[in-house]
Write a protein that holds these residues in place. Structure first.
Motif, PDB file in Angstrom:
ATOM      1  N   ILE A 262      -6.468  43.906  73.497  1.00  0.00           N
ATOM      2  CA  ILE A 262      -6.849  43.220  72.262  1.00  0.00           C
ATOM      3  C   ILE A 262      -6.503  41.736  72.381  1.00  0.00           C
ATOM      4  O   ILE A 262      -5.377  41.386  72.724  1.00  0.00           O
ATOM      5  CB  ILE A 262      -6.124  43.798  71.030  1.00  0.00           C
ATOM      6  N   LYS A 263      -7.469  40.878  72.090  1.00  0.00           N
ATOM      7  CA  LYS A 263      -7.234  39.440  72.047  1.00  0.00           C
ATOM      8  C   LYS A 263      -7.879  38.871  70.791  1.00  0.00           C
ATOM      9  O   LYS A 263      -8.800  39.470  70.226  1.00  0.00           O
ATOM     10  CB  LYS A 263      -7.813  38.753  73.286  1.00  0.00           C
ATOM     11  N   TRP A 264      -7.396  37.698  70.371  1.00  0.00           N
ATOM     12  CA  TRP A 264      -7.941  37.046  69.175  1.00  0.00           C
ATOM     13  C   TRP A 264      -8.323  35.613  69.515  1.00  0.00           C
ATOM     14  O   TRP A 264      -7.514  34.850  70.041  1.00  0.00           O
ATOM     15  CB  TRP A 264      -6.927  37.070  68.040  1.00  0.00           C
ATOM     16  N   ASP A 265      -9.585  35.263  69.239  1.00  0.00           N
ATOM     17  CA  ASP A 265     -10.053  33.898  69.439  1.00  0.00           C
ATOM     18  C   ASP A 265     -10.144  33.231  68.073  1.00  0.00           C
ATOM     19  O   ASP A 265     -11.059  33.532  67.290  1.00  0.00           O
ATOM     20  CB  ASP A 265     -11.418  33.893  70.122  1.00  0.00           C
ATOM     21  N   ASN A 266      -9.173  32.349  67.784  1.00  0.00           N
ATOM     22  CA  ASN A 266      -9.080  31.767  66.451  1.00  0.00           C
ATOM     23  C   ASN A 266     -10.245  30.846  66.099  1.00  0.00           C
ATOM     24  O   ASN A 266     -10.772  30.919  64.975  1.00  0.00           O
ATOM     25  CB  ASN A 266      -7.750  31.022  66.304  1.00  0.00           C
ATOM     26  N   PRO A 267     -10.694  29.951  67.000  1.00  0.00           N
ATOM     27  CA  PRO A 267     -11.787  29.043  66.625  1.00  0.00           C
ATOM     28  C   PRO A 267     -13.056  29.770  66.160  1.00  0.00           C
ATOM     29  O   PRO A 267     -13.720  29.349  65.207  1.00  0.00           O
ATOM     30  CB  PRO A 267     -12.038  28.250  67.909  1.00  0.00           C
ATOM     31  N   SER A 268     -13.392  30.882  66.834  1.00  0.00           N
ATOM     32  CA  SER A 268     -14.612  31.610  66.466  1.00  0.00           C
ATOM     33  C   SER A 268     -14.329  32.801  65.542  1.00  0.00           C
ATOM     34  O   SER A 268     -15.258  33.507  65.152  1.00  0.00           O
ATOM     35  CB  SER A 268     -15.319  32.123  67.718  1.00  0.00           C
ATOM     36  N   ARG A 269     -13.051  33.003  65.215  1.00  0.00           N
ATOM     37  CA  ARG A 269     -12.643  34.138  64.373  1.00  0.00           C
ATOM     38  C   ARG A 269     -13.242  35.441  64.915  1.00  0.00           C
ATOM     39  O   ARG A 269     -13.940  36.179  64.231  1.00  0.00           O
ATOM     40  CB  ARG A 269     -13.059  33.913  62.918  1.00  0.00           C
ATOM     41  N   THR A 270     -12.908  35.697  66.187  1.00  0.00           N
ATOM     42  CA  THR A 270     -13.448  36.878  66.871  1.00  0.00           C
ATOM     43  C   THR A 270     -12.312  37.694  67.470  1.00  0.00           C
ATOM     44  O   THR A 270     -11.425  37.139  68.145  1.00  0.00           O
ATOM     45  CB  THR A 270     -14.409  36.456  68.009  1.00  0.00           C
ATOM     46  N   VAL A 271     -12.325  38.998  67.240  1.00  0.00           N
ATOM     47  CA  VAL A 271     -11.396  39.889  67.907  1.00  0.00           C
ATOM     48  C   VAL A 271     -12.095  40.426  69.150  1.00  0.00           C
ATOM     49  O   VAL A 271     -13.267  40.821  69.092  1.00  0.00           O
ATOM     50  CB  VAL A 271     -10.925  41.040  66.993  1.00  0.00           C
ATOM     51  N   ILE A 272     -11.393  40.376  70.284  1.00  0.00           N
ATOM     52  CA  ILE A 272     -11.990  40.734  71.565  1.00  0.00           C
ATOM     53  C   ILE A 272     -11.302  41.991  72.089  1.00  0.00           C
ATOM     54  O   ILE A 272     -10.076  42.016  72.281  1.00  0.00           O
ATOM     55  CB  ILE A 272     -11.838  39.579  72.579  1.00  0.00           C
ATOM     56  N   LEU A 273     -12.081  43.036  72.337  1.00  0.00           N
ATOM     57  CA  LEU A 273     -11.534  44.308  72.801  1.00  0.00           C
ATOM     58  C   LEU A 273     -12.197  44.707  74.111  1.00  0.00           C
ATOM     59  O   LEU A 273     -13.390  44.494  74.315  1.00  0.00           O
ATOM     60  CB  LEU A 273     -11.771  45.408  71.774  1.00  0.00           C
ATOM     61  N   SER A 274     -11.398  45.327  74.959  1.00  0.00           N
ATOM     62  CA  SER A 274     -11.942  45.881  76.195  1.00  0.00           C
ATOM     63  C   SER A 274     -11.066  47.035  76.645  1.00  0.00           C
ATOM     64  O   SER A 274      -9.839  47.012  76.457  1.00  0.00           O
ATOM     65  CB  SER A 274     -12.028  44.816  77.286  1.00  0.00           C
ATOM     66  N   ALA A 275     -11.685  48.045  77.215  1.00  0.00           N
ATOM     67  CA  ALA A 275     -10.937  49.193  77.728  1.00  0.00           C
ATOM     68  C   ALA A 275     -10.238  48.790  79.001  1.00  0.00           C
ATOM     69  O   ALA A 275     -10.822  48.134  79.856  1.00  0.00           O
ATOM     70  CB  ALA A 275     -11.874  50.364  77.978  1.00  0.00           C
ATOM     71  N   LYS A 276      -8.957  49.168  79.103  1.00  0.00           N
ATOM     72  CA  LYS A 276      -8.183  48.808  80.310  1.00  0.00           C
ATOM     73  C   LYS A 276      -8.605  49.669  81.498  1.00  0.00           C
ATOM     74  O   LYS A 276      -9.032  50.806  81.334  1.00  0.00           O
ATOM     75  CB  LYS A 276      -6.680  48.990  80.038  1.00  0.00           C
TER      76      LYS A 276
END
Length: 276
Positions: A262-276
């Motif tokens: 899980i990551k958060w990109d504040n400028p674009s207000r986007t939560v980024i998810l990827s399966a490990k």
């Protein structure tokens, strides 16, 4: 703001019906608590009646605190010697056509979300073995009693225990609709549904613009997005969720337990998810 009073039947040390290694009191408390949590996630003003009160004390407790526009529901599980008898039914004060229509609204809302639950229909309280129901007649605000099935039925009992979230959502749907209807009858404005800030979601490099929401500062994604992460929905059955505009959302951070990055990109207000 109009309020909803929700009571779990029995209480004050009375277990109610006993069957299948559980009690009516226990099952109704768990279901009531789940329904209260669901309604509060929608921004509804719901009050849980204390479990230490007898029926008479429950009625008095509600009457002291209720006001015009409020509604009250008590939930129970039925019991009979015939273990094949199943289904939900709702009782209203006899001779009140308006309350009968409200009962139909609440029951149908539950059955819509729990389709495996048979319906035994809406019934006047005079059709009960005791001749009338105190909760339907002595509570000052509009009130009804809902039987969520038969505890003595293995089918109803299993459904209640395995689909508790669905029962909670169905109850919330019915109570929200009834409360809104009653508020309008009283010339009151029902509270608007809670709104959440919109965010974008990126899953495995696929961007979904404005498809997530922020709930108390937590990035949350629609449960239906779990398919994109190849997560079996049954694995998150007990995770906290929020219902918003008929969609269920789950906190992204909770998915870390299932090996999701899980990551958060504040400028674009986007939560980024990827399966490990």
């Amino acid at each position: 703001m109009v309020r909803i009073f929700l009571s779990a039947g029995h209480g004050a040390g009375d277990p109610g019906a006993i069957a299948g290694g559980t009690t009516e009191d226990r099952e109704m408390r768990l279901t009531r608590d789940a329904a209260v949590a669901e309604m509060r996630s929608r921004g509804l003003d719901v009050t849980s009646v204390p479990d230490t009160l007898s029926l008479k004390e429950t009625i008095t407790w509600i009457n002291v605190r209720s006001r015009r526009g409020d509604v009250a529901l008590e939930i129970h599980a039925d019991a009979v010697n015939n273990l094949n008898v199943r289904g939900a039914s709702i009782f209203y004060v006899a001779g009140n056509a308006q309350r009968q229509a409200d009962a139909q609204l609440v029951l149908q809302s539950l059955l819509r979300v729990v389709p495996g639950l048979p319906s035994r229909g809406t019934k006047p309280d005079t059709s009960t073995g005791v001749g009338s129901l105190g909760f339907c007649r002595q509570v000052d605000i509009p009130s009804m009693l809902l039987e969520l099935g038969f505890l003595t039925s293995a089918g109803d009992r299993a459904l209640l225990q395995s689909k508790r979230k669905e029962f909670a959502r169905g109850l919330a749907d019915g109570l929200q609709a009834w409360s809104t209807r009653e508020a309008q009858r009283q010339g009151m404005t029902p509270p608007p549904p809670r709104s959440y800030p919109v965010i974008s979601v990126k899953i495995n490099d696929q961007l979904y613009n404005n498809q997530g929401i922020l709930v108390n500062g937590n990035a949350s994604i629609p449960v239906v997005f779990l398919n994109s992460l190849k997560i079996d929905p049954s694995k998150v059955a007990n995770f906290p969720k929020v219902t918003h505009r008929n969609l269920e959302y789950i906190k992204a951070v909770d998915l870390q337990q299932l090996d999701v990055s899980i990551k958060w990109d504040n400028p674009s207000r986007t939560v980024i998810l990827s399966a490990k």
